[in-house]
Design a protein around this motif. Sequence first.
Motif, PDB file in Angstrom:
ATOM      1  N   ALA A  32       0.850  -1.197   0.000  1.00  0.00           N
ATOM      2  CA  ALA A  32       0.000   0.000   0.000  1.00  0.00           C
ATOM      3  C   ALA A  32       0.887   1.248   0.000  1.00  0.00           C
ATOM      4  CB  ALA A  32      -0.911   0.009   1.216  1.00  0.00           C
ATOM      5  N   SER A  33       0.515   2.220  -0.828  1.00  0.00           N
ATOM      6  CA  SER A  33       1.314   3.449  -0.950  1.00  0.00           C
ATOM      7  C   SER A  33       0.395   4.574  -1.420  1.00  0.00           C
ATOM      8  CB  SER A  33       2.438   3.251  -1.969  1.00  0.00           C
ATOM      9  OG  SER A  33       1.888   3.059  -3.269  1.00  0.00           O
ATOM     10  N   ALA A  34       0.970   5.750  -1.590  1.00  0.00           N
ATOM     11  CA  ALA A  34       0.198   6.890  -2.086  1.00  0.00           C
ATOM     12  C   ALA A  34      -0.352   6.607  -3.488  1.00  0.00           C
ATOM     13  CB  ALA A  34       1.070   8.142  -2.096  1.00  0.00           C
ATOM     14  N   GLU A  35       0.386   5.841  -4.280  1.00  0.00           N
ATOM     15  CA  GLU A  35      -0.059   5.504  -5.631  1.00  0.00           C
ATOM     16  C   GLU A  35      -1.007   4.307  -5.637  1.00  0.00           C
ATOM     17  OE1 GLU A  35       3.377   5.823  -4.920  1.00  0.00           O
ATOM     18  OE2 GLU A  35       3.272   7.915  -5.506  1.00  0.00           O
ATOM     19  N   ASN A  36      -0.984   3.508  -4.577  1.00  0.00           N
ATOM     20  CA  ASN A  36      -1.803   2.297  -4.477  1.00  0.00           C
ATOM     21  C   ASN A  36      -2.419   2.198  -3.080  1.00  0.00           C
ATOM     22  OD1 ASN A  36      -2.861  -0.265  -5.052  1.00  0.00           O
ATOM     23  ND2 ASN A  36      -1.046  -1.275  -4.234  1.00  0.00           N
ATOM     24  N   PRO A  37      -3.300   3.144  -2.716  1.00  0.00           N
ATOM     25  CA  PRO A  37      -3.886   3.122  -1.375  1.00  0.00           C
ATOM     26  C   PRO A  37      -4.905   1.989  -1.202  1.00  0.00           C
ATOM     27  CG  PRO A  37      -4.833   4.907  -2.648  1.00  0.00           C
ATOM     28  CD  PRO A  37      -3.751   4.295  -3.491  1.00  0.00           C
ATOM     29  N   GLN A  38      -5.002   1.468   0.004  1.00  0.00           N
ATOM     30  CA  GLN A  38      -5.913   0.370   0.317  1.00  0.00           C
ATOM     31  C   GLN A  38      -7.364   0.716   0.033  1.00  0.00           C
ATOM     32  OE1 GLN A  38      -5.884  -0.570   4.493  1.00  0.00           O
ATOM     33  NE2 GLN A  38      -7.740  -1.786   4.369  1.00  0.00           N
ATOM     34  N   PHE A  39      -7.762   1.950   0.262  1.00  0.00           N
ATOM     35  CA  PHE A  39      -9.167   2.331   0.188  1.00  0.00           C
ATOM     36  C   PHE A  39      -9.596   2.809  -1.197  1.00  0.00           C
ATOM     37  CE2 PHE A  39      -6.900   4.356   3.811  1.00  0.00           C
ATOM     38  CZ  PHE A  39      -7.045   3.322   4.720  1.00  0.00           C
ATOM     39  N   GLY A  71     -12.230   7.757  18.020  1.00  0.00           N
ATOM     40  CA  GLY A  71     -12.692   9.020  17.466  1.00  0.00           C
ATOM     41  C   GLY A  71     -11.938   9.387  16.197  1.00  0.00           C
ATOM     42  N   TYR A  72     -11.829  10.683  15.959  1.00  0.00           N
ATOM     43  CA  TYR A  72     -11.176  11.190  14.752  1.00  0.00           C
ATOM     44  C   TYR A  72      -9.659  11.153  14.905  1.00  0.00           C
ATOM     45  CZ  TYR A  72      -9.456  14.488  11.280  1.00  0.00           C
ATOM     46  OH  TYR A  72      -8.752  15.086  10.257  1.00  0.00           O
ATOM     47  N   ILE A  73      -8.987  10.532  13.950  1.00  0.00           N
ATOM     48  CA  ILE A  73      -7.520  10.453  13.916  1.00  0.00           C
ATOM     49  C   ILE A  73      -7.075  11.191  12.652  1.00  0.00           C
ATOM     50  CG2 ILE A  73      -5.500   8.945  13.874  1.00  0.00           C
ATOM     51  CD1 ILE A  73      -7.284   8.539  16.367  1.00  0.00           C
ATOM     52  N   PRO A  74      -6.474  12.381  12.798  1.00  0.00           N
ATOM     53  CA  PRO A  74      -6.025  13.117  11.613  1.00  0.00           C
ATOM     54  C   PRO A  74      -4.777  12.484  11.005  1.00  0.00           C
ATOM     55  CG  PRO A  74      -5.393  14.290  13.596  1.00  0.00           C
ATOM     56  CD  PRO A  74      -6.201  13.104  14.030  1.00  0.00           C
ATOM     57  N   GLY A  75      -4.597  12.647   9.727  1.00  0.00           N
ATOM     58  CA  GLY A  75      -3.407  12.135   9.055  1.00  0.00           C
ATOM     59  C   GLY A  75      -3.698  11.832   7.605  1.00  0.00           C
ATOM     60  N   ILE A  76      -2.649  11.633   6.845  1.00  0.00           N
ATOM     61  CA  ILE A  76      -2.761  11.251   5.439  1.00  0.00           C
ATOM     62  C   ILE A  76      -2.448   9.754   5.399  1.00  0.00           C
ATOM     63  CG2 ILE A  76      -1.984  11.741   3.095  1.00  0.00           C
ATOM     64  CD1 ILE A  76      -3.201  14.183   4.461  1.00  0.00           C
ATOM     65  N   ILE A  77      -3.479   8.928   5.362  1.00  0.00           N
ATOM     66  CA  ILE A  77      -3.365   7.486   5.585  1.00  0.00           C
ATOM     67  C   ILE A  77      -3.619   6.716   4.291  1.00  0.00           C
ATOM     68  CG2 ILE A  77      -4.240   5.544   6.959  1.00  0.00           C
ATOM     69  CD1 ILE A  77      -3.004   7.775   8.683  1.00  0.00           C
ATOM     70  N   THR A  78      -2.781   5.681   4.057  1.00  0.00           N
ATOM     71  CA  THR A  78      -2.945   4.852   2.859  1.00  0.00           C
ATOM     72  C   THR A  78      -3.387   3.423   3.169  1.00  0.00           C
ATOM     73  OG1 THR A  78      -0.598   4.266   2.835  1.00  0.00           O
ATOM     74  CG2 THR A  78      -1.259   6.181   1.535  1.00  0.00           C
ATOM     75  N   ALA A  79      -3.212   2.952   4.421  1.00  0.00           N
ATOM     76  CA  ALA A  79      -3.604   1.575   4.759  1.00  0.00           C
ATOM     77  C   ALA A  79      -3.711   1.411   6.270  1.00  0.00           C
ATOM     78  CB  ALA A  79      -2.588   0.577   4.210  1.00  0.00           C
TER      79      ALA A  79
END
Length: 93
Positions: A32-39, A71-79
């Motif tokens: 999983a990466s920015a180019e291939n995110p899980q979601f 609750g809310y977890i901020p971040g730039i998440i890929t997986a």
Amino acid sequence: MKLETQNSYITNPQFVGGAAVTPISGSAFSSASAENPQFGFVAGGLYVGTTGTLVAKTYDGSVLTLISSSGYIPGIITAVSASSSAGFIVALK
């Protein structure tokens, strides 16, 4: 956007939707990466409905382990890893 659970809700006009997260493991989590995110998109944060440990991969490939997250977890998440014990996770768009 408004997310609702049995006991609470979160409202935030910054997000336009979300997707339920099924944690992944092994090579799927590793690849999983920015180019291939899980979601299918890079999440702007996560909403965790059931408190627990959250193991997530960020945009830059770092792996974060957050203890007792909820609750809310901020971040730039890929997986999100299957080693997470947190539950009812939503990836926010």
